[in-house]
Scaffold this motif. Structure first.
Motif, PDB file in Angstrom:
ATOM      1  N   LYS A   4       0.835  -1.212   0.000  1.00 19.83           N
ATOM      2  CA  LYS A   4       0.000   0.000   0.000  1.00 19.83           C
ATOM      3  C   LYS A   4       0.866   1.257   0.000  1.00 19.83           C
ATOM      4  O   LYS A   4       0.533   2.247  -0.640  1.00 19.83           O
ATOM      5  CB  LYS A   4      -0.958  -0.011   1.187  1.00 19.83           C
ATOM      6  N   ALA A   5       2.000   1.213   0.711  1.00 20.92           N
ATOM      7  CA  ALA A   5       2.904   2.359   0.726  1.00 20.92           C
ATOM      8  C   ALA A   5       3.517   2.572  -0.660  1.00 20.92           C
ATOM      9  O   ALA A   5       3.632   3.706  -1.121  1.00 20.92           O
ATOM     10  CB  ALA A   5       3.993   2.165   1.780  1.00 20.92           C
ATOM     11  N   LYS A   8       0.882   4.177  -2.748  1.00 21.09           N
ATOM     12  CA  LYS A   8       0.684   5.561  -2.289  1.00 21.09           C
ATOM     13  C   LYS A   8       1.763   6.479  -2.858  1.00 21.09           C
ATOM     14  O   LYS A   8       1.456   7.555  -3.392  1.00 21.09           O
ATOM     15  CB  LYS A   8       0.708   5.588  -0.750  1.00 21.09           C
ATOM     16  N   TYR A   9       3.012   6.059  -2.776  1.00 21.84           N
ATOM     17  CA  TYR A   9       4.109   6.907  -3.253  1.00 21.84           C
ATOM     18  C   TYR A   9       4.159   6.990  -4.777  1.00 21.84           C
ATOM     19  O   TYR A   9       4.453   8.047  -5.327  1.00 21.84           O
ATOM     20  CB  TYR A   9       5.444   6.444  -2.672  1.00 21.84           C
ATOM     21  N   GLU A  11       1.578   6.852  -6.789  1.00 17.82           N
ATOM     22  CA  GLU A  11       0.491   7.757  -7.173  1.00 17.82           C
ATOM     23  C   GLU A  11       0.817   9.202  -6.818  1.00 17.82           C
ATOM     24  O   GLU A  11       0.511  10.116  -7.585  1.00 17.82           O
ATOM     25  CB  GLU A  11      -0.822   7.299  -6.538  1.00 17.82           C
ATOM     26  N   ALA A  12       1.461   9.417  -5.674  1.00 18.53           N
ATOM     27  CA  ALA A  12       1.842  10.777  -5.283  1.00 18.53           C
ATOM     28  C   ALA A  12       2.833  11.382  -6.265  1.00 18.53           C
ATOM     29  O   ALA A  12       2.857  12.596  -6.467  1.00 18.53           O
ATOM     30  CB  ALA A  12       2.431  10.774  -3.875  1.00 18.53           C
ATOM     31  N   ASP A 141       6.374   1.909   5.695  1.00 18.94           N
ATOM     32  CA  ASP A 141       6.232   3.130   4.898  1.00 18.94           C
ATOM     33  C   ASP A 141       7.560   3.519   4.244  1.00 18.94           C
ATOM     34  O   ASP A 141       7.601   3.846   3.053  1.00 18.94           O
ATOM     35  CB  ASP A 141       5.679   4.277   5.746  1.00 18.94           C
ATOM     36  N   VAL A 161       2.909  13.872  -0.235  1.00 15.28           N
ATOM     37  CA  VAL A 161       2.086  12.660  -0.264  1.00 15.28           C
ATOM     38  C   VAL A 161       0.827  12.890   0.548  1.00 15.28           C
ATOM     39  O   VAL A 161       0.873  12.989   1.765  1.00 15.28           O
ATOM     40  CB  VAL A 161       2.853  11.434   0.260  1.00 15.28           C
ATOM     41  N   VAL A 163      -2.276  11.356  -0.892  1.00 14.01           N
ATOM     42  CA  VAL A 163      -3.232  10.354  -1.353  1.00 14.01           C
ATOM     43  C   VAL A 163      -3.297   9.172  -0.386  1.00 14.01           C
ATOM     44  O   VAL A 163      -2.315   8.823   0.247  1.00 14.01           O
ATOM     45  CB  VAL A 163      -2.886   9.816  -2.759  1.00 14.01           C
ATOM     46  N   LYS A 164      -4.475   8.637  -0.263  1.00  9.46           N
ATOM     47  CA  LYS A 164      -4.666   7.428   0.531  1.00  9.46           C
ATOM     48  C   LYS A 164      -4.701   6.248  -0.422  1.00  9.46           C
ATOM     49  O   LYS A 164      -5.353   6.317  -1.457  1.00  9.46           O
ATOM     50  CB  LYS A 164      -5.985   7.503   1.308  1.00  9.46           C
ATOM     51  N   PRO A 165      -3.999   5.164  -0.100  1.00  9.37           N
ATOM     52  CA  PRO A 165      -4.026   4.017  -1.014  1.00  9.37           C
ATOM     53  C   PRO A 165      -5.418   3.430  -1.153  1.00  9.37           C
ATOM     54  O   PRO A 165      -6.168   3.403  -0.180  1.00  9.37           O
ATOM     55  CB  PRO A 165      -3.054   3.023  -0.375  1.00  9.37           C
ATOM     56  N   LYS A 166      -5.746   3.011  -2.379  1.00 10.26           N
ATOM     57  CA  LYS A 166      -7.061   2.398  -2.630  1.00 10.26           C
ATOM     58  C   LYS A 166      -6.986   0.916  -2.325  1.00 10.26           C
ATOM     59  O   LYS A 166      -6.016   0.275  -2.628  1.00 10.26           O
ATOM     60  CB  LYS A 166      -7.436   2.599  -4.097  1.00 10.26           C
TER      61      LYS A 166
END
Length: 166
Positions: A4-5, A8-9, A11-12, A141, A161, A163-166
């Motif tokens: 998920k991290a 998240k990164y 996408e950020a 993370d 960063v 965004v929250k992971p989907k």
């Protein structure tokens, strides 16, 4: 989780990432088929499967963690570049490799059934107390960020960063 991290990164940093995890398979082969089907539904540059390793069964510390490793059918082009950056970034965090980190195989279903080029990252041994301690000390993370930076080949500003992971 580090997966998920990583998402998240990525996408950020403006990249598209897909979570192709399968939590509802009827067995190993079915799960692998479902994962590859999800991966193949997307046109991507690289598929990266992220796992925890197992098989050391080491519950008492001896100061020697199992380490991380990467599996691929070969190490050419983008697979070589990204794998080398993953190894460098994880070592920089204080993680160690499980022997030679570049494991070659033609026998892993995932690596043979994705349309895109693929690598499989084993971040640590869950049944090795020393590996677990290092993983927990660094934190998922930071590990996820290091892998995401290796994938895109540049630093990601943590302050940006949101965004929250989907």
């Amino acid at each position: 989780s580090d997966l998920k991290a990583i998402i998240k990164y990525l996408e950020a940093a403006g990249h598209t990432a897909y979570n192709c995890t399968c939590n509802n398979g009827t067995g190993q082969t079915d799960i692998l088929r479902r994962i590859c089907k999800k991966c193949n539904a997307h046109d991507v540059t690289l598929d990266v499967s992220v796992h925890f390793n197992s098989g050391r069964n080491k519950h008492k510390s001896n100061g020697k963690p199992g380490g991380f490793e990467i599996w691929a059918t070969n190490y050419n082009g983008i697979k070589k570049e990204i794998s080398e950056r993953i190894v460098a970034n994880l070592k920089e965090l204080g993680m160690n490799t499980h022997g030679d980190p570049y494991k070659k195989t033609s026998n892993l279903y995932y690596l043979n059934h994705t349309n895109a080029k693929a690598i499989l990252l084993e971040t640590e041994f869950v049944d090795d107390i020393d590996s677990k301690k290092i993983y927990e000390k660094i934190g998922y993370d930071k590990i996820g960020k290091a892998v995401a930076e290796a994938i895109i080949g540049k630093s990601i500003d943590s302050k940006k960063v949101t965004v929250k992971p989907k």
